[in-house]
Design a protein around this motif. Structure first.
Motif, PDB file in Angstrom:
ATOM      1  N   ALA A  11       0.805  -1.216   0.000  1.00  0.00           N
ATOM      2  CA  ALA A  11       0.000   0.000   0.000  1.00  0.00           C
ATOM      3  C   ALA A  11       0.842   1.271   0.000  1.00  0.00           C
ATOM      4  O   ALA A  11       0.358   2.331  -0.405  1.00  0.00           O
ATOM      5  CB  ALA A  11      -0.942   0.007   1.203  1.00  0.00           C
ATOM      6  N   HIS A  41      -8.795   7.144 -10.932  1.00  0.00           N
ATOM      7  CA  HIS A  41      -8.546   7.287  -9.496  1.00  0.00           C
ATOM      8  C   HIS A  41      -8.824   5.986  -8.750  1.00  0.00           C
ATOM      9  O   HIS A  41      -8.212   5.704  -7.719  1.00  0.00           O
ATOM     10  CB  HIS A  41      -9.356   8.449  -8.912  1.00  0.00           C
ATOM     11  N   SER A  42      -9.720   5.149  -9.278  1.00  0.00           N
ATOM     12  CA  SER A  42      -9.952   3.838  -8.666  1.00  0.00           C
ATOM     13  C   SER A  42      -8.673   3.002  -8.641  1.00  0.00           C
ATOM     14  O   SER A  42      -8.433   2.246  -7.701  1.00  0.00           O
ATOM     15  CB  SER A  42     -11.031   3.072  -9.434  1.00  0.00           C
ATOM     16  N   ASP A  43      -7.855   3.129  -9.702  1.00  0.00           N
ATOM     17  CA  ASP A  43      -6.579   2.412  -9.724  1.00  0.00           C
ATOM     18  C   ASP A  43      -5.716   2.821  -8.532  1.00  0.00           C
ATOM     19  O   ASP A  43      -5.085   1.983  -7.887  1.00  0.00           O
ATOM     20  CB  ASP A  43      -5.810   2.710 -11.017  1.00  0.00           C
ATOM     21  N   LEU A  44      -5.693   4.109  -8.253  1.00  0.00           N
ATOM     22  CA  LEU A  44      -4.900   4.611  -7.122  1.00  0.00           C
ATOM     23  C   LEU A  44      -5.462   4.115  -5.793  1.00  0.00           C
ATOM     24  O   LEU A  44      -4.708   3.748  -4.893  1.00  0.00           O
ATOM     25  CB  LEU A  44      -4.853   6.140  -7.152  1.00  0.00           C
ATOM     26  N   HIS A  45      -6.793   4.103  -5.669  1.00  0.00           N
ATOM     27  CA  HIS A  45      -7.404   3.603  -4.438  1.00  0.00           C
ATOM     28  C   HIS A  45      -7.028   2.148  -4.180  1.00  0.00           C
ATOM     29  O   HIS A  45      -6.717   1.770  -3.050  1.00  0.00           O
ATOM     30  CB  HIS A  45      -8.932   3.718  -4.494  1.00  0.00           C
ATOM     31  N   VAL A  46      -7.063   1.327  -5.226  1.00  0.00           N
ATOM     32  CA  VAL A  46      -6.706  -0.083  -5.056  1.00  0.00           C
ATOM     33  C   VAL A  46      -5.227  -0.230  -4.756  1.00  0.00           C
ATOM     34  O   VAL A  46      -4.834  -0.985  -3.862  1.00  0.00           O
ATOM     35  CB  VAL A  46      -7.121  -0.912  -6.294  1.00  0.00           C
ATOM     36  N   ARG A  48      -3.302   1.746  -3.248  1.00  0.00           N
ATOM     37  CA  ARG A  48      -3.026   2.225  -1.884  1.00  0.00           C
ATOM     38  C   ARG A  48      -3.897   1.555  -0.817  1.00  0.00           C
ATOM     39  O   ARG A  48      -3.840   1.909   0.346  1.00  0.00           O
ATOM     40  CB  ARG A  48      -3.202   3.742  -1.822  1.00  0.00           C
ATOM     41  N   ASN A  49      -4.719   0.612  -1.242  1.00  0.00           N
ATOM     42  CA  ASN A  49      -5.614  -0.114  -0.340  1.00  0.00           C
ATOM     43  C   ASN A  49      -6.550   0.825   0.425  1.00  0.00           C
ATOM     44  O   ASN A  49      -6.913   0.568   1.572  1.00  0.00           O
ATOM     45  CB  ASN A  49      -4.833  -1.011   0.623  1.00  0.00           C
ATOM     46  N   ASP A  50      -6.966   1.905  -0.217  1.00  0.00           N
ATOM     47  CA  ASP A  50      -7.857   2.872   0.427  1.00  0.00           C
ATOM     48  C   ASP A  50      -9.209   2.277   0.784  1.00  0.00           C
ATOM     49  O   ASP A  50      -9.863   2.726   1.724  1.00  0.00           O
ATOM     50  CB  ASP A  50      -8.084   4.083  -0.493  1.00  0.00           C
ATOM     51  N   TRP A  51      -9.651   1.278   0.037  1.00  0.00           N
ATOM     52  CA  TRP A  51     -10.954   0.667   0.273  1.00  0.00           C
ATOM     53  C   TRP A  51     -10.842  -0.638   1.037  1.00  0.00           C
ATOM     54  O   TRP A  51     -11.850  -1.281   1.318  1.00  0.00           O
ATOM     55  CB  TRP A  51     -11.670   0.419  -1.052  1.00  0.00           C
ATOM     56  N   SER A  54      -7.231  -4.990  -0.871  1.00  0.00           N
ATOM     57  CA  SER A  54      -6.297  -5.131  -1.984  1.00  0.00           C
ATOM     58  C   SER A  54      -5.378  -6.314  -1.729  1.00  0.00           C
ATOM     59  O   SER A  54      -4.965  -6.571  -0.604  1.00  0.00           O
ATOM     60  CB  SER A  54      -5.460  -3.860  -2.161  1.00  0.00           C
TER      61      SER A  54
END
Length: 162
Positions: A11, A41-46, A48-51, A54
């Motif tokens: 992450a 931006h979804s790529d970045l969220h995944v 970085r494990n924001d959700w 991952s």
């Protein structure tokens, strides 16, 4: 098929090269040489494990444009050399009522995302478009009009449509 991509290995790490194997073509699959991939931006969220949830390493990318380099024995809609695009899904059962009604995102047997999702048959994690090649089921591939600039087409697979 051996390929290379740029993956998040954790992450908090920057994307770094990753060599990996794409699965063998099934009868209804297409192999694509990726030429362009948008950044969502979804790529970045995944990455970085924001959700949460991952699985690393993960090769993001779901705004994919490329050229068909191989087709499975049952493929009827595409041929080698055609320009194509792939969005956020690469597979579903194609047998349930939702799939028959073009609602694959509600597949009763589970859909397969372009990356970070278990393959429907092998269970291996899918890897996305920040890579050189992709293998995807024919039903999830879109033809790109010949007069559309491929370099400008990738964002249409996600943000451009919404």
């Amino acid at each position: 098929m051996k390929t290379i991509g740029y993956a998040a290995h954790s992450a908090d790490s920057p994307l770094a090269p990753l060599s990996f194997e794409r699965r063998e073509l099934r009868a209804n699959d297409i192999a694509i040489e990726i030429l362009y991939c948008g950044v969502c931006h979804s790529d970045l969220h995944v990455a970085r494990n924001d959700w949460g949830g991952s699985s690393y390493p993960v090769v993001p990318g779901h705004e994919i444009v490329g050229r068909v380099i191989e087709v499975g024995s049952a493929v009827t809609k595409f041929k080698v050399g055609e320009n194509v695009a792939v969005g956020c899904m690469v597979d579903s059962c194609q047998e349930c009522d939702e799939c028959h009604n073009d609602h694959e995102q509600y597949c009763r047997n589970g859909f397969t995302l372009t990356y970070g999702s278990p393959d429907r048959i092998t269970g291996d994690m899918t890897q996305g478009g920040y890579s050189k090649h992709l293998v995807v089921r024919e039903e999830f591939v879109l033809r790109i009009p010949e007069n559309l600039d491929l370099a400008l087409a990738a964002p249409l697979l996600c943000a451009g449509i919404t």
